[in-house]
Design a protein around this motif. Structure first.
Motif, PDB file in Angstrom:
ATOM      1  N   HIS A  67       0.829  -1.207   0.000  1.00  0.00           N
ATOM      2  CA  HIS A  67       0.000   0.000   0.000  1.00  0.00           C
ATOM      3  C   HIS A  67       0.863   1.256   0.000  1.00  0.00           C
ATOM      4  CE1 HIS A  67      -2.638   3.135   1.802  1.00  0.00           C
ATOM      5  NE2 HIS A  67      -3.520   2.569   1.001  1.00  0.00           N
ATOM      6  N   TYR A  70       2.443   1.611  -3.637  1.00  0.00           N
ATOM      7  CA  TYR A  70       1.529   2.072  -4.681  1.00  0.00           C
ATOM      8  C   TYR A  70       1.012   3.480  -4.411  1.00  0.00           C
ATOM      9  CZ  TYR A  70       1.555  -2.648  -6.576  1.00  0.00           C
ATOM     10  OH  TYR A  70       1.937  -3.838  -7.128  1.00  0.00           O
ATOM     11  N   ALA A  74       1.544   6.458  -7.013  1.00  0.00           N
ATOM     12  CA  ALA A  74       0.437   7.287  -7.508  1.00  0.00           C
ATOM     13  C   ALA A  74       0.713   8.768  -7.261  1.00  0.00           C
ATOM     14  CB  ALA A  74      -0.864   6.856  -6.836  1.00  0.00           C
ATOM     15  N   GLU A 105     -17.685   0.880 -20.845  1.00  0.00           N
ATOM     16  CA  GLU A 105     -16.458   0.456 -20.178  1.00  0.00           C
ATOM     17  C   GLU A 105     -15.305   0.224 -21.151  1.00  0.00           C
ATOM     18  OE1 GLU A 105     -15.932   0.298 -16.982  1.00  0.00           O
ATOM     19  OE2 GLU A 105     -17.974   0.857 -16.428  1.00  0.00           O
ATOM     20  N   GLU A 150      -0.107   6.334 -18.836  1.00  0.00           N
ATOM     21  CA  GLU A 150      -1.269   5.885 -18.078  1.00  0.00           C
ATOM     22  C   GLU A 150      -1.604   6.914 -17.006  1.00  0.00           C
ATOM     23  OE1 GLU A 150      -3.209   3.229 -18.440  1.00  0.00           O
ATOM     24  OE2 GLU A 150      -2.090   2.553 -20.216  1.00  0.00           O
ATOM     25  N   MET A 153      -2.710   6.129 -10.655  1.00  0.00           N
ATOM     26  CA  MET A 153      -3.537   5.053 -10.112  1.00  0.00           C
ATOM     27  C   MET A 153      -4.617   5.614  -9.190  1.00  0.00           C
ATOM     28  SD  MET A 153      -0.968   1.865  -9.203  1.00  0.00           S
ATOM     29  CE  MET A 153       0.260   2.932  -8.411  1.00  0.00           C
ATOM     30  N   GLU A 156      -9.098   2.927  -5.945  1.00  0.00           N
ATOM     31  CA  GLU A 156      -9.602   1.566  -6.104  1.00  0.00           C
ATOM     32  C   GLU A 156      -8.517   0.626  -6.608  1.00  0.00           C
ATOM     33  OE1 GLU A 156     -10.896   4.255  -7.342  1.00  0.00           O
ATOM     34  OE2 GLU A 156     -12.800   4.513  -6.265  1.00  0.00           O
ATOM     35  N   GLN A 157      -7.689   1.103  -7.537  1.00  0.00           N
ATOM     36  CA  GLN A 157      -6.622   0.266  -8.065  1.00  0.00           C
ATOM     37  C   GLN A 157      -5.545   0.011  -7.012  1.00  0.00           C
ATOM     38  OE1 GLN A 157      -4.782   1.860 -11.592  1.00  0.00           O
ATOM     39  NE2 GLN A 157      -3.713  -0.036 -12.072  1.00  0.00           N
ATOM     40  N   ILE A 158      -5.228   1.031  -6.227  1.00  0.00           N
ATOM     41  CA  ILE A 158      -4.254   0.852  -5.142  1.00  0.00           C
ATOM     42  C   ILE A 158      -4.766  -0.186  -4.157  1.00  0.00           C
ATOM     43  CG2 ILE A 158      -3.141   1.982  -3.189  1.00  0.00           C
ATOM     44  CD1 ILE A 158      -3.111   4.554  -4.810  1.00  0.00           C
ATOM     45  N   ARG A 159      -6.038  -0.092  -3.793  1.00  0.00           N
ATOM     46  CA  ARG A 159      -6.615  -1.036  -2.832  1.00  0.00           C
ATOM     47  C   ARG A 159      -6.633  -2.455  -3.401  1.00  0.00           C
ATOM     48  NH1 ARG A 159     -10.339   1.903  -1.464  1.00  0.00           N
ATOM     49  NH2 ARG A 159     -11.898   1.330  -3.042  1.00  0.00           N
ATOM     50  N   SER A 160      -6.966  -2.606  -4.678  1.00  0.00           N
ATOM     51  CA  SER A 160      -7.020  -3.924  -5.291  1.00  0.00           C
ATOM     52  C   SER A 160      -5.637  -4.574  -5.334  1.00  0.00           C
ATOM     53  CB  SER A 160      -7.592  -3.806  -6.708  1.00  0.00           C
ATOM     54  OG  SER A 160      -7.565  -5.052  -7.369  1.00  0.00           O
ATOM     55  N   ARG A 161      -4.625  -3.818  -5.720  1.00  0.00           N
ATOM     56  CA  ARG A 161      -3.272  -4.379  -5.784  1.00  0.00           C
ATOM     57  C   ARG A 161      -2.743  -4.702  -4.387  1.00  0.00           C
ATOM     58  NH1 ARG A 161       0.110  -1.132 -10.508  1.00  0.00           N
ATOM     59  NH2 ARG A 161      -1.345  -1.570 -12.222  1.00  0.00           N
TER      60      ARG A 161
END
Length: 211
Positions: A67, A70, A74, A105, A150, A153, A156-161
């Motif tokens: 965490h 990432y 970010a 999407e 890109e 981040m 949501e992406q940080i939390r998922s990874r």
């Protein structure tokens, strides 16, 4: 009495899982106990207690490290990237189901024209919503060199990874514990079989008769 003693018949092989409930029979009073049985029972109990604790510890430690990593990445992206407006040079491909949730999407590659941080007009390819016509404006992120990158981040992406790495940490400890217990069980079983054969070679001639 003469002849070669018949081969010893060893007991049924034990279960080689991480910690099987039947392993705890070694804690019950039994005159046939061997020291290796007690040792394997203690190891099974230790694994049963330690693996979940160590797994949770690894999960939180690795999750916290991931965490932080990432989140820092970010933040670096937000500081180094620049949001600018680009214009499509050609129509983007249409989605087979316009207006559907999938169409909202999906993204398709399209060529766009934009101005980089140095004021130069550049063209590049980026992913855009389907069905956009030439001349439509889209937002793109560019780095210090003016290259499309890109976007930073999102949370949501940080939390998922982070959750993914935490799960990897827990599974790694669990599998390591299972492998260690299996290795110990194999070693102890080989030792038991060797001792069984030696005792049988001493005992069998005293009560086994052959024609």
């Amino acid at each position: 009495m003469s002849g070669v003693p018949p081969p010893a018949q060893p007991p049924d092989p034990p279960h080689h899982g991480l910690v099987h409930p039947l392993s705890l029979w070694r804690w019950r009073h039994n005159p046939l106990y061997r020291r290796t049985d007690r040792l394997q029972g203690r190891i099974a109990l230790a694994m049963l207690l330690l693996v979940p604790i160590l797994g949770l510890g690894a999960m939180f430690a690795i999750g916290d490290t991931a965490h932080r990593h990432y989140r820092a990445a970010a933040e670096h992206q937000r500081q180094t990237l620049r949001l600018t407006t680009a214009v499509l040079t050609h129509d983007a491909p249409d989605h087979p189901e316009p207006g559907s949730a999938e169409a909202r999407e999906n993204r398709y590659p399209a060529t766009v024209r934009y101005t980089d941080p140095d004021g130069r007009i550049r063209t590049a390819e980026t992913d855009v919503l389907p069905g956009l016509s030439a001349g439509s404006s889209v937002d793109v992120w560019v780095d210090a060199d003016g290259v499309i990158a890109e976007p930073p981040m999102p949370a949501e992406q940080i939390r998922s990874r982070t959750m993914g790495w935490a799960l990897v940490g827990f599974l790694t400890v669990t599998l390591a514990g299972a492998a260690a217990y299996r290795g110990v069980s194999v070693v102890l079983r080989r030792r038991n079989l060797a001792q069984w054969d030696a005792k049988w070679a001493e005992t069998a001639p005293r009560w086994t008769t052959f024609p």
